[in-house]
Design a protein around this motif. Structure first.
Motif, short mmCIF file in Angstrom:
data_model
loop_
_atom_site.label_atom_id
_atom_site.label_comp_id
_atom_site.label_asym_id
_atom_site.label_seq_id
_atom_site.Cartn_x
_atom_site.Cartn_y
_atom_site.Cartn_z
N PRO A 31 -18.01 7.96 7.42
CA PRO A 31 -16.61 8.28 7.60
C PRO A 31 -16.08 9.13 6.46
CG PRO A 31 -17.02 5.92 7.90
CD PRO A 31 -18.25 6.52 7.31
N ALA A 32 -15.21 10.12 6.78
CA ALA A 32 -14.59 10.92 5.74
C ALA A 32 -13.78 10.03 4.82
CB ALA A 32 -13.69 11.99 6.37
N GLY A 33 -13.83 10.33 3.53
CA GLY A 33 -13.04 9.57 2.57
C GLY A 33 -13.78 8.41 1.97
N SER A 34 -15.10 8.25 2.23
CA SER A 34 -15.84 7.10 1.71
C SER A 34 -16.93 7.53 0.74
CB SER A 34 -16.45 6.33 2.89
OG SER A 34 -17.38 7.13 3.57
N TRP A 39 -6.58 7.51 8.50
CA TRP A 39 -7.65 7.92 7.59
C TRP A 39 -7.92 6.80 6.60
CZ3 TRP A 39 -7.03 11.70 2.95
CH2 TRP A 39 -8.30 11.99 2.40
N ASN A 40 -9.08 6.20 6.66
CA ASN A 40 -9.42 5.07 5.78
C ASN A 40 -10.12 5.56 4.52
OD1 ASN A 40 -8.39 3.04 7.56
ND2 ASN A 40 -10.21 3.30 8.83
N PHE A 41 -9.42 6.36 3.73
CA PHE A 41 -10.00 6.82 2.47
C PHE A 41 -10.07 5.66 1.48
CE2 PHE A 41 -5.40 7.55 2.24
CZ PHE A 41 -5.07 7.02 1.00
N ASP A 42 -11.04 5.73 0.57
CA ASP A 42 -11.17 4.66 -0.43
C ASP A 42 -10.51 5.07 -1.74
OD1 ASP A 42 -12.99 6.44 -1.62
OD2 ASP A 42 -14.73 5.41 -0.79
N GLY A 100 -9.47 12.14 17.30
CA GLY A 100 -10.20 11.16 16.52
C GLY A 100 -9.42 10.53 15.39
N GLY A 101 -8.10 10.58 15.46
CA GLY A 101 -7.28 9.99 14.41
C GLY A 101 -7.16 10.85 13.17
N ILE A 102 -7.15 12.16 13.34
CA ILE A 102 -7.11 13.10 12.21
C ILE A 102 -5.67 13.34 11.79
CG2 ILE A 102 -7.72 15.41 11.41
CD1 ILE A 102 -10.09 13.48 11.96
N GLY A 103 -5.41 13.17 10.50
CA GLY A 103 -4.07 13.29 9.98
C GLY A 103 -3.79 14.62 9.31
N HIS A 104 -2.89 14.59 8.32
CA HIS A 104 -2.37 15.80 7.71
C HIS A 104 -3.40 16.56 6.89
CE1 HIS A 104 0.89 18.33 6.39
NE2 HIS A 104 0.69 18.05 5.11
N LEU A 116 1.02 6.83 -1.45
CA LEU A 116 1.84 6.48 -0.30
C LEU A 116 1.96 7.66 0.67
CD1 LEU A 116 3.88 4.64 1.22
CD2 LEU A 116 5.67 5.56 -0.30
N ILE A 117 2.14 8.87 0.13
CA ILE A 117 2.20 10.05 0.99
C ILE A 117 0.89 10.23 1.75
CG2 ILE A 117 2.43 12.56 1.03
CD1 ILE A 117 5.06 11.13 0.51
N TRP A 118 -0.24 10.06 1.06
CA TRP A 118 -1.53 10.16 1.74
C TRP A 118 -1.58 9.20 2.93
CZ3 TRP A 118 -6.88 11.11 -0.69
CH2 TRP A 118 -6.87 12.24 -1.53
#
Length: 343
Positions: A39-42, A229-232, A319-323, A220-222
């Motif tokens: 997953p992106a962000g991991s 987006w489940n970034f770590d 696919g749940g893609i954000g900003h 918070l903005i992210w």
């Protein structure tokens, strides 16, 4: 180079990248980069060999990857993000033969003002002027531009005002050129609510609050801009380092206050802003993109399609893609850059 590293790289980038070394890519940690199963962000891919160049009023920090003789792609981040939004896009484009330049905007990372007397200005035109100055400093006549948020707006401005410098463009959320006059028009209450930070930054309390709490504020903005987006923490903290720039707060606050007409820009950019206030059309080949879970304020694609008068396409990314689309869907973004180059 060890067989183990070669094996990992092949798994990540495919057989088309097997001949490109990590040094050529200008990246480290590619073995930890995103794959179809990660997953992106991991992960914590890092750019290495960051460079500096004096350009206009700035010393601009930037990452570079790919062959020197490749078609140039300049990737532009937004607020509150940084060059790592393109950490997974960059090797994909370098592998396809592009020379990729990823600069820190003014107020981010290692980019610094050359003079203490230069206003810490964040108006829309000046950021585009910075990137034109970067191109001149690097002797780049023309480039493909890709960006989101402030970066997409900057790409839009360059495409509109200096089309000879822009071969083609990928713009997340489409047409973002604005004006102080247009920003005086009230929005419906729900839309105004999404701009809460704009009004917070208009106050001295907001200025002080952002200065004191920029790490948590931007996190918070992210989360609100990319709710799925489940970034770590490691992914966020890697980018948050760029917010420690000594001019970051001043540039950000000026940007949002300028939009509301609460502060002036620099007089030398008045002509550019007057041209932008007319919402000029863009004639260069363009692909616009939008994620299906963008929690940040953004226009409907139908509202801006006619602003692009050249060859044009729009892509909705599911696919749940954000900003932060380039970091959340790097392959889709890289594919758009490669495709628009063929328009």
């Amino acid at each position: 180079m060890s067989d183990q590293i070669n094996s990992r790289r092949r798994r990540l980038l495919g057989t088309t990248m097997a001949g490109i070394s990590l040094m050529e890519l200008g990246l480290s940690g590619l073995a930890r980069a995103q794959s179809t199963d990660t997953p992106a962000g991991s992960h914590t891919v890092s750019f290495e060999n960051l460079r500096q160049v004096n350009a206009g009023t700035l010393s601009i920090g930037y990452a570079e990857a790919g062959p020197q003789n490749g078609t140039v792609v300049i990737l532009l981040h937004g607020w509150p993000y940084d060059i790592y939004s393109f950490a997974e896009v960059t090797p994909l484009l370098a592998a396809a033969g592009y020379r990729v330049i990823v600069p820190y905007l003014r107020g981010y990372g290692s980019t610094r003002f050359l003079s203490a007397d230069t206003p810490r200005n964040g108006q829309q035109a000046v950021i585009a002027v910075d990137i034109i100055a970067l191109m001149d400093a690097l002797k780049i006549d023309q480039a493909i531009f890709g960006g989101f948020d402030w970066g997409a707006r900057t790409a839009n401005i360059i495409a509109a005002l200096w089309p000879q410098r822009c071969k083609a463009m990928v713009s997340v959320s489409g047409y973002l050129i604005g004006s102080q006059e247009a920003n005086q028009t009230p929005l419906p209450p729900k839309a105004e609510q999404t701009w809460w930070y704009l009004f917070y930054f208009a106050t001295e309390r907001g200025h002080a609050g952002y200065d004191a709490n920029r790490h948590d504020f931007n996190k918070l903005i992210w989360r609100t801009a990319s709710p799925k987006w489940n970034f770590d923490d490691a992914t966020y903290d890697r980018s948050a380092e760029s917010f420690n720039n000594p001019d970051h707060v001043a540039v950000v606050i000026h940007n949002y206050r300028w939009r509301l007409g609460l502060v002036k820009g620099e007089a030398q950019y008045d002509d550019l802003e007057q041209r932008l206030a007319k919402a000029p059309t863009i004639s260069v080949p363009t692909i616009t993109m939008e994620g299906d879970a963008n929690g940040a304020p953004h226009p409907d694609p139908a509202a801006y399609a006619k602003k692009f008068t050249g060859k044009y396409a729009h892509r909705n990314i599911g696919g749940g893609i954000g900003h932060n689309l380039p970091q959340e869907a790097p392959k889709a973004f890289a594919d758009a850059v490669i495709d628009v180059a063929r328009f």
